[in-house]
Design a protein around this motif. Structure first.
Motif, PDB file in Angstrom:
ATOM      1  N   LEU A  94     -18.442  15.019 -14.332  1.00 47.48           N
ATOM      2  CA  LEU A  94     -19.136  15.139 -14.488  1.00 47.48           C
ATOM      3  C   LEU A  94     -20.512  14.217 -15.373  1.00 47.48           C
ATOM      4  O   LEU A  94     -21.273  15.300 -15.556  1.00 47.48           O
ATOM      5  CB  LEU A  94     -19.096  16.610 -15.281  1.00 47.48           C
ATOM      6  CG  LEU A  94     -18.384  17.829 -15.409  1.00 47.48           C
ATOM      7  CD1 LEU A  94     -16.738  17.769 -15.681  1.00 47.48           C
ATOM      8  CD2 LEU A  94     -18.779  18.910 -16.030  1.00 47.48           C
ATOM      9  N   THR A  95     -20.862  13.323 -14.909  1.00 44.45           N
ATOM     10  CA  THR A  95     -21.438  12.543 -15.850  1.00 44.45           C
ATOM     11  C   THR A  95     -22.480  11.891 -14.284  1.00 44.45           C
ATOM     12  O   THR A  95     -23.925  11.248 -15.333  1.00 44.45           O
ATOM     13  CB  THR A  95     -20.635  11.005 -16.143  1.00 44.45           C
ATOM     14  OG1 THR A  95     -19.655  11.752 -17.059  1.00 44.45           O
ATOM     15  CG2 THR A  95     -21.277  10.215 -16.643  1.00 44.45           C
ATOM     16  N   THR A  96     -22.377  11.842 -13.120  1.00 42.92           N
ATOM     17  CA  THR A  96     -22.912  11.142 -12.500  1.00 42.92           C
ATOM     18  C   THR A  96     -24.077  12.147 -12.570  1.00 42.92           C
ATOM     19  O   THR A  96     -23.540  13.307 -11.139  1.00 42.92           O
ATOM     20  CB  THR A  96     -22.712  10.060 -10.970  1.00 42.92           C
ATOM     21  OG1 THR A  96     -21.468   9.312 -11.264  1.00 42.92           O
ATOM     22  CG2 THR A  96     -23.423  10.121 -10.433  1.00 42.92           C
ATOM     23  N   MET A  97     -25.394  12.554 -13.475  1.00 42.87           N
ATOM     24  CA  MET A  97     -25.266  14.075 -13.245  1.00 42.87           C
ATOM     25  C   MET A  97     -26.485  14.088 -12.372  1.00 42.87           C
ATOM     26  O   MET A  97     -26.205  15.582 -11.274  1.00 42.87           O
ATOM     27  CB  MET A  97     -25.956  14.773 -14.704  1.00 42.87           C
ATOM     28  CG  MET A  97     -27.233  15.850 -14.644  1.00 42.87           C
ATOM     29  SD  MET A  97     -27.524  16.479 -15.813  1.00 42.87           S
ATOM     30  CE  MET A  97     -28.236  15.651 -16.409  1.00 42.87           C
ATOM     31  N   THR A  98     -27.706  13.109 -11.978  1.00 45.46           N
ATOM     32  CA  THR A  98     -28.306  13.368 -10.471  1.00 45.46           C
ATOM     33  C   THR A  98     -27.766  13.198  -9.172  1.00 45.46           C
ATOM     34  O   THR A  98     -27.893  13.747  -8.602  1.00 45.46           O
ATOM     35  CB  THR A  98     -30.087  12.859 -11.034  1.00 45.46           C
ATOM     36  OG1 THR A  98     -29.570  11.656 -11.319  1.00 45.46           O
ATOM     37  CG2 THR A  98     -30.676  14.059 -12.376  1.00 45.46           C
ATOM     38  N   ALA A  99     -27.908  11.616  -8.980  1.00 47.19           N
ATOM     39  CA  ALA A  99     -27.330  10.681  -8.137  1.00 47.19           C
ATOM     40  C   ALA A  99     -26.477   9.514  -7.603  1.00 47.19           C
ATOM     41  O   ALA A  99     -27.115   9.558  -8.700  1.00 47.19           O
ATOM     42  CB  ALA A  99     -28.244  11.421  -6.744  1.00 47.19           C
ATOM     43  N   HIS A 100     -25.781   8.977  -7.853  1.00 44.74           N
ATOM     44  CA  HIS A 100     -25.490   8.171  -7.561  1.00 44.74           C
ATOM     45  C   HIS A 100     -26.460   7.222  -6.980  1.00 44.74           C
ATOM     46  O   HIS A 100     -27.356   7.009  -6.275  1.00 44.74           O
ATOM     47  CB  HIS A 100     -24.346   7.526  -6.652  1.00 44.74           C
ATOM     48  CG  HIS A 100     -22.975   8.163  -6.953  1.00 44.74           C
ATOM     49  ND1 HIS A 100     -22.046   7.555  -8.217  1.00 44.74           N
ATOM     50  CD2 HIS A 100     -22.255   9.172  -6.952  1.00 44.74           C
ATOM     51  CE1 HIS A 100     -21.105   8.075  -8.257  1.00 44.74           C
ATOM     52  NE2 HIS A 100     -21.331   9.410  -7.251  1.00 44.74           N
ATOM     53  N   ALA A 101     -27.177   6.182  -7.482  1.00 48.90           N
ATOM     54  CA  ALA A 101     -27.524   4.898  -7.831  1.00 48.90           C
ATOM     55  C   ALA A 101     -28.848   6.386  -7.491  1.00 48.90           C
ATOM     56  O   ALA A 101     -30.140   5.223  -6.330  1.00 48.90           O
ATOM     57  CB  ALA A 101     -27.236   3.613  -6.449  1.00 48.90           C
ATOM     58  N   LEU A 102     -29.772   6.550  -8.401  1.00 49.25           N
ATOM     59  CA  LEU A 102     -30.794   6.867  -8.225  1.00 49.25           C
ATOM     60  C   LEU A 102     -31.823   6.302  -8.564  1.00 49.25           C
ATOM     61  O   LEU A 102     -32.416   5.406  -9.741  1.00 49.25           O
ATOM     62  CB  LEU A 102     -30.605   8.098  -9.290  1.00 49.25           C
ATOM     63  CG  LEU A 102     -32.253   9.093  -9.441  1.00 49.25           C
ATOM     64  CD1 LEU A 102     -32.169   9.983  -7.974  1.00 49.25           C
ATOM     65  CD2 LEU A 102     -32.159   9.857 -10.730  1.00 49.25           C
ATOM     66  N   PRO A 103     -33.191   6.188  -7.455  1.00 53.27           N
ATOM     67  CA  PRO A 103     -33.482   4.664  -7.804  1.00 53.27           C
ATOM     68  C   PRO A 103     -33.777   4.569  -9.297  1.00 53.27           C
ATOM     69  O   PRO A 103     -34.812   3.823  -9.439  1.00 53.27           O
ATOM     70  CB  PRO A 103     -34.495   4.896  -6.621  1.00 53.27           C
ATOM     71  CG  PRO A 103     -33.837   5.497  -5.571  1.00 53.27           C
ATOM     72  CD  PRO A 103     -32.895   6.665  -6.410  1.00 53.27           C
ATOM     73  N   GLU A 104     -34.968   5.965  -9.821  1.00 50.65           N
ATOM     74  CA  GLU A 104     -35.623   5.737 -10.800  1.00 50.65           C
ATOM     75  C   GLU A 104     -35.380   5.956 -12.181  1.00 50.65           C
ATOM     76  O   GLU A 104     -35.287   4.674 -12.753  1.00 50.65           O
ATOM     77  CB  GLU A 104     -36.204   7.513 -10.890  1.00 50.65           C
ATOM     78  CG  GLU A 104     -37.264   7.950 -10.089  1.00 50.65           C
ATOM     79  CD  GLU A 104     -36.528   8.356  -8.962  1.00 50.65           C
ATOM     80  OE1 GLU A 104     -37.045   8.811  -7.740  1.00 50.65           O
ATOM     81  OE2 GLU A 104     -35.499   8.081  -8.438  1.00 50.65           O
ATOM     82  N   VAL A 105     -33.453   6.462 -11.747  1.00 52.25           N
ATOM     83  CA  VAL A 105     -32.493   5.200 -13.035  1.00 52.25           C
ATOM     84  C   VAL A 105     -32.346   3.531 -13.243  1.00 52.25           C
ATOM     85  O   VAL A 105     -32.363   3.570 -14.191  1.00 52.25           O
ATOM     86  CB  VAL A 105     -31.392   6.671 -13.672  1.00 52.25           C
ATOM     87  CG1 VAL A 105     -30.237   5.788 -14.147  1.00 52.25           C
ATOM     88  CG2 VAL A 105     -31.752   7.688 -13.126  1.00 52.25           C
ATOM     89  N   THR A 106     -32.063   3.493 -11.885  1.00 56.44           N
ATOM     90  CA  THR A 106     -31.383   1.866 -11.868  1.00 56.44           C
ATOM     91  C   THR A 106     -32.855   1.007 -11.838  1.00 56.44           C
ATOM     92  O   THR A 106     -32.747   0.189 -12.909  1.00 56.44           O
ATOM     93  CB  THR A 106     -31.055   2.278 -10.596  1.00 56.44           C
ATOM     94  OG1 THR A 106     -31.879   2.398  -9.595  1.00 56.44           O
ATOM     95  CG2 THR A 106     -29.328   2.558 -10.273  1.00 56.44           C
ATOM     96  N   GLU A 107     -33.890   1.320 -11.557  1.00 54.93           N
ATOM     97  CA  GLU A 107     -35.292   1.182 -12.185  1.00 54.93           C
ATOM     98  C   GLU A 107     -35.846   1.077 -13.180  1.00 54.93           C
ATOM     99  O   GLU A 107     -35.360  -0.064 -13.847  1.00 54.93           O
ATOM    100  CB  GLU A 107     -36.584   1.233 -11.296  1.00 54.93           C
ATOM    101  CG  GLU A 107     -36.188   0.907  -9.583  1.00 54.93           C
ATOM    102  CD  GLU A 107     -36.991   1.988  -9.032  1.00 54.93           C
ATOM    103  OE1 GLU A 107     -37.937   2.516  -9.098  1.00 54.93           O
ATOM    104  OE2 GLU A 107     -37.140   1.880  -7.578  1.00 54.93           O
TER     105      GLU A 107
END
Length: 427
Positions: A50-63
């Protein structure tokens, strides 16, 4: 045995669990899918617990992570930290707790450990009320308030813990009662318990029990408990490590299903807010948070990088109404799974809320848990290209389904079809 698995076993504790007879190494992820070291692609219905809550490799987060890492990675709480303050402001506003203060940690275990420290210091008591079948972490204090024997390896404890009825609706002495009578019975049990104890510090409770198999009481139980707790001056700690941030669909926090008498005194969170980064935290009203009379800091809690990730993740979640998506797609998925389960006598119950769904397996014709069947379904689902979890307080016999909150209807249908085939294969 793979080379990496052999190396893992040579250096890791025997109690460090791995899924599957032939454990897999996940190397890539995108959206709701992951790939292993052999190139196999899986639909991820567990999100790293339950930790990857939005998506894997979400661009907004990785950036956001890359940008912050390019400036400064670490400073500790001894220095002003703009991302931490900004995130604390947002969490305080969203928590519903008046005059809230926020302290960041690196995990849900540490968050609950901090909440227990605050409650016991504030009340001058080491007595804690907890729910049967609960799970709150793996530290010495959180293990001691965990009501699930499979995850509580010692009876030694810095706390005196008393366990309350109510976290499991369909098992136990009150299972046959109506919802209203169930709540009445649990409240009476709590009243009786408090009549035989001295000054408990707090009740700690998960609105939906995670490791316990996604079980929950009827809406309103904790509101009814709160009336009793307030009369006795006992704090309410809501463990939102798994239920927070809109995963349940109907509410942003799990406690809001029990909101008649207001928010909890203390709220803990972790897992999904960092979308894979190590983030946890505690929210409490100022009077409780400020009760400590000794120095305290956090070396890694609220680090600039994890806070940058959390800010980006929270913004994405709110801007794209992922709570609403969890409600809509989760509702479709749970009804689809109930339709599938009707054909399998081994499925005792499909339960859940939003994108937090449990499928409990038993030996057909009984209420006896069947962990072997759950393990077999887990294996068959993986072979079909679907990753799910398992848990439960009666022998790890509950399939745990908790995909990223961006799950689409098509992906929900895909996962349901794979799980149906897995149930067939394991039947």
């Amino acid at each position: 045995m793979s080379g990496l698995y052999a190396r893992h076993r040579a250096v890791s504790p025997e109690w460090l669990a791995l899924y599957y007879r032939h454990p897999i190494e996940l190397t890539h992820g995108e959206g709701r899918y992951v790939r292993d070291a052999d190139g196999n692609r899986y639909l991820d219905f567990f999100g790293g617990i339950l930790t990857t809550m939005t998506a894997h490799a979400l661009p907004e987060v990785t950036e956001a992570v890359a940008e912050q890492a390019g400036r400064i990675i670490h400073s500790s709480t001894l220095y002003l930290n703009r991302p931490m303050v900004e995130m604390a402001e947002r969490v305080a506003a969203l928590s519903g707790i008046p005059d809230a203060r926020v302290f960041f940690t690196t995990s849900g275990t540490e968050a609950n450990d901090t909440a227990l420290l605050l409650a016991t210091a504030y009340r001058g008591s080491n007595q804690i009320l907890a729910m049967r079948n609960s799970y709150h972490g793996r530290s010495f204090s959180t293990v001691s308030v965990t009501g699930n024997q499979a995850w509580s390896p010692t009876s030694l404890s810095p706390l005196q813990t008393l366990y309350v009825h109510g976290g499991v609706r369909t098992r136990g002495p009150y299972a046959g009662l109506s919802d209203d009578r169930f709540i009445e019975a649990c409240v009476a049990d709590l009243e009786d318990l408090l009549g035989h104890t001295r000054k408990p510090a707090a009740l700690i409770a998960e609105p939906i029990q995670g490791v316990g198999g996604f079980t929950s009481p009827p809406d309103g139980l904790y509101a009814a408990f709160r009336q009793v707790l307030d009369r006795h001056g006992v704090l309410w700690i809501s463990d939102e490590v798994q239920t927070g941030w809109g995963r349940t669909g109907d509410h942003f926090w799990g406690w809001q299903a029990h909101a008649e008498h207001g928010p909890p005194d203390v709220l803990t969170f972790a897992k999904g807010i960092g979308n894979g980064m190590s983030v946890g935290g505690v929210v409490a009203r100022a009077e409780v948070m400020n009760c400590l009379d000794a120095n305290s800091i956090s070396t890694f809690g609220g680090s600039p990088v994890t806070m940058a990730a959390s800010l980006a993740n929270l913004s994405y979640l709110l801007e794209h109404d992922l709570q609403g998506n969890a409600r809509r797609v989760g509702g479709l998925l749970i009804e689809r799974l109930r339709g599938i389960a009707a054909a399998f006598p081994a499925v005792r119950e499909v339960r859940g809320r939003g994108l937090m769904i449990g499928v409990e397996l038993v030996k057909p014709g009984t209420d006896e848990a069947d962990p072997e069947a759950a393990a077999a379904v887990l294996e068959a689902a993986r072979a079909g290209g679907l990753l799910i979890g398992k848990g439960g307080g009666h022998g790890t016999s509950v399939l745990r389904i908790a995909p990223p909150l961006t799950l689409t209807v098509a992906e929900a249908e895909e996962g349901a079809a794979i799980l149906a085939n897995a149930l067939h294969a394991a039947d």
